[in-house]
Design a protein around this motif. Structure first.
Motif, mmCIF file in Angstrom:
data_model
loop_
_atom_site.group_PDB
_atom_site.id
_atom_site.type_symbol
_atom_site.label_atom_id
_atom_site.label_comp_id
_atom_site.label_asym_id
_atom_site.label_seq_id
_atom_site.Cartn_x
_atom_site.Cartn_y
_atom_site.Cartn_z
ATOM 1 N N UNK A 1 0.834 -1.207 0.000
ATOM 2 C CA UNK A 1 0.000 0.000 0.000
ATOM 3 C C UNK A 1 0.869 1.258 0.000
ATOM 4 N N UNK A 2 2.084 1.163 0.535
ATOM 5 C CA UNK A 2 3.001 2.312 0.590
ATOM 6 C C UNK A 2 3.978 2.324 -0.584
ATOM 7 N N UNK A 3 4.462 1.143 -0.956
ATOM 8 C CA UNK A 3 5.551 1.064 -1.938
ATOM 9 C C UNK A 3 5.419 -0.181 -2.804
ATOM 10 N N UNK A 4 4.424 -0.190 -3.705
ATOM 11 C CA UNK A 4 4.199 -1.397 -4.517
ATOM 12 C C UNK A 4 5.402 -1.816 -5.353
ATOM 13 N N UNK A 5 6.123 -0.866 -5.918
ATOM 14 C CA UNK A 5 7.283 -1.203 -6.742
ATOM 15 C C UNK A 5 8.405 -1.826 -5.939
ATOM 16 N N UNK A 6 8.622 -1.317 -4.736
ATOM 17 C CA UNK A 6 9.692 -1.839 -3.882
ATOM 18 C C UNK A 6 9.342 -3.215 -3.319
ATOM 19 N N UNK A 7 8.068 -3.396 -2.944
ATOM 20 C CA UNK A 7 7.633 -4.712 -2.468
ATOM 21 C C UNK A 7 7.785 -5.737 -3.590
ATOM 22 N N UNK A 8 7.405 -5.340 -4.807
ATOM 23 C CA UNK A 8 7.553 -6.253 -5.948
ATOM 24 C C UNK A 8 9.023 -6.629 -6.139
ATOM 25 N N UNK A 9 9.926 -5.657 -6.047
ATOM 26 C CA UNK A 9 11.358 -5.924 -6.217
ATOM 27 C C UNK A 9 11.879 -6.881 -5.145
#
Length: 149
Positions: free
Chosen positions: A22-30
């Motif tokens: 919810x805060x950092x979708x791109x970073x969680x995906x990485x």
């Protein structure tokens, strides 16, 4: 595939992390992509400063490297950097996060809105606190493996 949590299996114990897409979708995906590929297996915490944070995620163990994937753009939020906050390391360039991350060992509000928060430790903080200290530690603690889901 979206994951809600992951578990770091450290030499000092297991650390469960709630992923904050919810805060950092791109970073969680990485982070989850690298974890699923086994990228972090055996990688050490090369910078552990008592009362501040434990940093890892560099396969060379030097703090100067990352994955072969391109750097990702910042996803700063107002989420506070407190004990247990998981955030991305970067260079002076706000859009240089890659694979390195840190876990706050104490409140570090001066990092707020400058580093991307991607998770929070929900259990096992004692295992993070037990990591060998140093820059780098003489015998750094390592991630044995990571379990997603």
């Amino acid at each position: 595939m979206a994951h809600e949590k992951m578990t770091l299996h450290l030499e000092t114990g297991d650390v469960e992390i709630k992923l904050r897409a919810d805060l950092a979708p791109g970073h969680v995906e990485r982070i989850t992509t690298l974890a699923a590929d086994g990228f972090y297996d055996g990688v050490v915490f090369h910078r552990v400063i008592d009362g501040f944070m434990a940093q890892g995620g560099d396969p060379t163990g030097t703090g100067m490297s990352g994955s072969d994937l391109p750097d990702i753009a910042q996803e700063f939020s107002a989420e506070p950097h407190v004990e247990g906050t998981c955030s991305m390391a970067r260079t002076m360039d706000p859009n240089s996060a890659n694979s390195q991350f840190f876990i706050c060992l104490d409140d570090a509000g001066f990092l707020d809105n400058q580093y991307t928060v991607w998770g929070e430790v929900t259990s096992g903080m004692e295992a993070v606190h037990a990591l060998p200290k140093g820059e780098p530690p003489a015998q750094p603690g390592a991630i044995k493996s990571i379990t997603l889901g």
